[in-house]
Design a protein around this motif. Structure first.
Motif, PDB file in Angstrom:
ATOM      1  N   ARG A 144       0.835  -1.203   0.000  1.00  0.00           N
ATOM      2  CA  ARG A 144       0.000   0.000   0.000  1.00  0.00           C
ATOM      3  C   ARG A 144       0.872   1.256   0.000  1.00  0.00           C
ATOM      4  NH1 ARG A 144      -4.788   1.240   4.335  1.00  0.00           N
ATOM      5  NH2 ARG A 144      -3.016   1.880   5.623  1.00  0.00           N
ATOM      6  N   SER A 145       1.984   1.199   0.729  1.00  0.00           N
ATOM      7  CA  SER A 145       2.919   2.323   0.735  1.00  0.00           C
ATOM      8  C   SER A 145       3.467   2.570  -0.668  1.00  0.00           C
ATOM      9  CB  SER A 145       4.078   2.036   1.700  1.00  0.00           C
ATOM     10  OG  SER A 145       5.008   3.109   1.698  1.00  0.00           O
ATOM     11  N   TYR A 146       3.769   1.480  -1.376  1.00  0.00           N
ATOM     12  CA  TYR A 146       4.267   1.581  -2.750  1.00  0.00           C
ATOM     13  C   TYR A 146       3.221   2.258  -3.650  1.00  0.00           C
ATOM     14  CZ  TYR A 146       4.999   0.120  -7.573  1.00  0.00           C
ATOM     15  OH  TYR A 146       5.125   0.102  -8.944  1.00  0.00           O
ATOM     16  N   ILE A 147       1.966   1.841  -3.524  1.00  0.00           N
ATOM     17  CA  ILE A 147       0.904   2.417  -4.357  1.00  0.00           C
ATOM     18  C   ILE A 147       0.732   3.906  -4.060  1.00  0.00           C
ATOM     19  CG2 ILE A 147      -1.568   2.371  -4.885  1.00  0.00           C
ATOM     20  CD1 ILE A 147      -1.487  -0.662  -4.272  1.00  0.00           C
ATOM     21  N   TYR A 148       0.753   4.259  -2.783  1.00  0.00           N
ATOM     22  CA  TYR A 148       0.643   5.678  -2.428  1.00  0.00           C
ATOM     23  C   TYR A 148       1.799   6.474  -3.047  1.00  0.00           C
ATOM     24  CZ  TYR A 148      -3.141   5.350   1.067  1.00  0.00           C
ATOM     25  OH  TYR A 148      -4.362   5.191   1.693  1.00  0.00           O
ATOM     26  N   GLU A 149       2.986   5.893  -3.022  1.00  0.00           N
ATOM     27  CA  GLU A 149       4.144   6.581  -3.593  1.00  0.00           C
ATOM     28  C   GLU A 149       3.953   6.788  -5.103  1.00  0.00           C
ATOM     29  OE1 GLU A 149       9.028   6.293  -3.918  1.00  0.00           O
ATOM     30  OE2 GLU A 149       7.899   4.602  -3.092  1.00  0.00           O
ATOM     31  N   VAL A 150       3.499   5.755  -5.782  1.00  0.00           N
ATOM     32  CA  VAL A 150       3.240   5.851  -7.232  1.00  0.00           C
ATOM     33  C   VAL A 150       2.223   6.945  -7.525  1.00  0.00           C
ATOM     34  CG1 VAL A 150       2.215   4.637  -9.208  1.00  0.00           C
ATOM     35  CG2 VAL A 150       3.880   3.471  -7.760  1.00  0.00           C
ATOM     36  N   LYS A 151       1.225   7.070  -6.657  1.00  0.00           N
ATOM     37  CA  LYS A 151       0.176   8.078  -6.837  1.00  0.00           C
ATOM     38  C   LYS A 151       0.648   9.477  -6.408  1.00  0.00           C
ATOM     39  CE  LYS A 151      -4.000   7.018  -5.414  1.00  0.00           C
ATOM     40  NZ  LYS A 151      -4.795   7.343  -6.624  1.00  0.00           N
ATOM     41  N   GLY A 152       1.844   9.566  -5.859  1.00  0.00           N
ATOM     42  CA  GLY A 152       2.368  10.858  -5.429  1.00  0.00           C
ATOM     43  C   GLY A 152       1.871  11.307  -4.077  1.00  0.00           C
ATOM     44  N   ASP A 153       1.281  10.390  -3.325  1.00  0.00           N
ATOM     45  CA  ASP A 153       0.759  10.708  -1.989  1.00  0.00           C
ATOM     46  C   ASP A 153       1.850  10.408  -0.958  1.00  0.00           C
ATOM     47  OD1 ASP A 153      -0.586  10.929   0.414  1.00  0.00           O
ATOM     48  OD2 ASP A 153      -2.404   9.934  -0.291  1.00  0.00           O
ATOM     49  N   ILE A 154       2.749  11.366  -0.774  1.00  0.00           N
ATOM     50  CA  ILE A 154       3.910  11.171   0.105  1.00  0.00           C
ATOM     51  C   ILE A 154       3.483  10.944   1.559  1.00  0.00           C
ATOM     52  CG2 ILE A 154       5.956  12.284   1.079  1.00  0.00           C
ATOM     53  CD1 ILE A 154       6.391  13.628  -1.607  1.00  0.00           C
ATOM     54  N   LYS A 155       2.503  11.719   2.015  1.00  0.00           N
ATOM     55  CA  LYS A 155       2.075  11.634   3.415  1.00  0.00           C
ATOM     56  C   LYS A 155       1.614  10.217   3.785  1.00  0.00           C
ATOM     57  CE  LYS A 155      -1.205  13.639   6.705  1.00  0.00           C
ATOM     58  NZ  LYS A 155      -2.340  14.596   6.872  1.00  0.00           N
ATOM     59  N   ASN A 156       0.699   9.654   2.985  1.00  0.00           N
ATOM     60  CA  ASN A 156       0.178   8.324   3.297  1.00  0.00           C
ATOM     61  C   ASN A 156       1.204   7.227   3.037  1.00  0.00           C
ATOM     62  OD1 ASN A 156      -2.515   8.677   4.346  1.00  0.00           O
ATOM     63  ND2 ASN A 156      -3.118   9.391   2.320  1.00  0.00           N
ATOM     64  N   SER A 157       2.036   7.425   2.015  1.00  0.00           N
ATOM     65  CA  SER A 157       3.101   6.450   1.753  1.00  0.00           C
ATOM     66  C   SER A 157       4.064   6.398   2.939  1.00  0.00           C
ATOM     67  CB  SER A 157       3.853   6.821   0.477  1.00  0.00           C
ATOM     68  OG  SER A 157       4.826   5.842   0.172  1.00  0.00           O
ATOM     69  N   MET A 158       4.398   7.564   3.467  1.00  0.00           N
ATOM     70  CA  MET A 158       5.289   7.641   4.632  1.00  0.00           C
ATOM     71  C   MET A 158       4.644   6.986   5.847  1.00  0.00           C
ATOM     72  SD  MET A 158       8.273   9.174   5.589  1.00  0.00           S
ATOM     73  CE  MET A 158       8.544  10.788   4.888  1.00  0.00           C
ATOM     74  N   ALA A 159       3.350   7.218   6.029  1.00  0.00           N
ATOM     75  CA  ALA A 159       2.646   6.636   7.178  1.00  0.00           C
ATOM     76  C   ALA A 159       2.689   5.110   7.128  1.00  0.00           C
ATOM     77  CB  ALA A 159       1.204   7.127   7.213  1.00  0.00           C
ATOM     78  N   ASP A 160       2.488   4.541   5.935  1.00  0.00           N
ATOM     79  CA  ASP A 160       2.525   3.084   5.811  1.00  0.00           C
ATOM     80  C   ASP A 160       3.946   2.548   5.946  1.00  0.00           C
ATOM     81  OD1 ASP A 160      -0.152   2.597   5.686  1.00  0.00           O
ATOM     82  OD2 ASP A 160      -0.252   2.341   3.514  1.00  0.00           O
ATOM     83  N   ALA A 161       4.924   3.298   5.453  1.00  0.00           N
ATOM     84  CA  ALA A 161       6.327   2.888   5.629  1.00  0.00           C
ATOM     85  C   ALA A 161       6.668   2.842   7.120  1.00  0.00           C
ATOM     86  CB  ALA A 161       7.256   3.831   4.885  1.00  0.00           C
TER      87      ALA A 161
END
Length: 213
Positions: A144-161
């Motif tokens: 999910r973090s990877y998908i958020y990163e692909v979508k450019g959603d840094i905040k949520n990608s960071m939260a999942d990381a």
């Protein structure tokens, strides 16, 4: 005497009805068992249509075979995905989820196919469902973090990381992603320098105007 006779007669009818019901249940159980065995054999031979049909009938007679039917849908979906028949795979994973609504693995499998179709929003939704069912599964947060990163959603990608690292502090992929995201975050936070002032002698437009020979 009449009352006793009526009571005995009613009791006898009830007993007969019970015996008939048990006989029908035994018959249905035997039929369901046979259908399930045949369905399992068809599945083993990758005769998917036959397997699904037989296990549907077995499940109708005895609901305990529902998980077997869900498993066949998963197997057929996997076979379809392997053959790059991605939409067929998604449809079969959907059928499996109608039966096994709390199986996080099916959501994960469908999300993997959706990612191949570049349908990141649906993949994101499926991984979120998988996380609801298994909130301590590192793998789901990682994807999910990877998908958020692909979508450019840094905040949520960071939260999942961060969630991955909380569950698995040495997870190298999450460590790398977090560093990368922090770099992107700092770049976004830094204001861009102002553009250079236009010269009164030569405008940018004039510089590209061709001269007559």
């Amino acid at each position: 005497m009449k009352k006793n006779f009526v009571f005995i007669f009613v009791a006898a009818l009830a007993l007969c009805a019970s015996q008939l019901s048990e006989a029908q249940a035994t018959k249905d159980t035997k039929e369901a068992n046979k259908l399930a065995r045949d369905g399992a054999e068809a599945s083993k031979n990758q005769e998917w249509e036959k397997a699904v049909d037989l296990l549907r009938k077995a499940t109708a007679l005895d609901h305990k075979y529902a998980p077997n039917l869900a498993a066949v849908f998963q197997q057929r979906a996997y076979a379809a995905a392997t053959n790059q028949q991605f939409q067929d795979a998604i449809n079969d994973y959907g059928e499996a989820l109608k039966i096994s609504t709390e199986d996080a693995r099916i959501y994960e499998q469908r999300a993997a196919v959706e990612m191949k179709l570049n349908d990141m929003d649906k993949a994101l939704a499926d991984y979120s469902e998988a996380i609801k069912i298994k909130p301590n599964e590192v793998r789901y947060y990682g994807y999910r973090s990877y998908i958020y990163e692909v979508k450019g959603d840094i905040k949520n990608s960071m939260a999942d990381a961060d969630k991955v690292l909380k569950l698995d502090p040495k997870n190298q992929e999450a460590i790398s992603r977090k560093k990368r995201l922090e770099t992107l975050q700092s770049m976004r936070a830094t204001p861009a320098p102002p553009p250079p002032a236009a010269s009164t002698k030569t405008s940018p437009a004039g510089a590209h105007t061709p001269h007559k020979p």
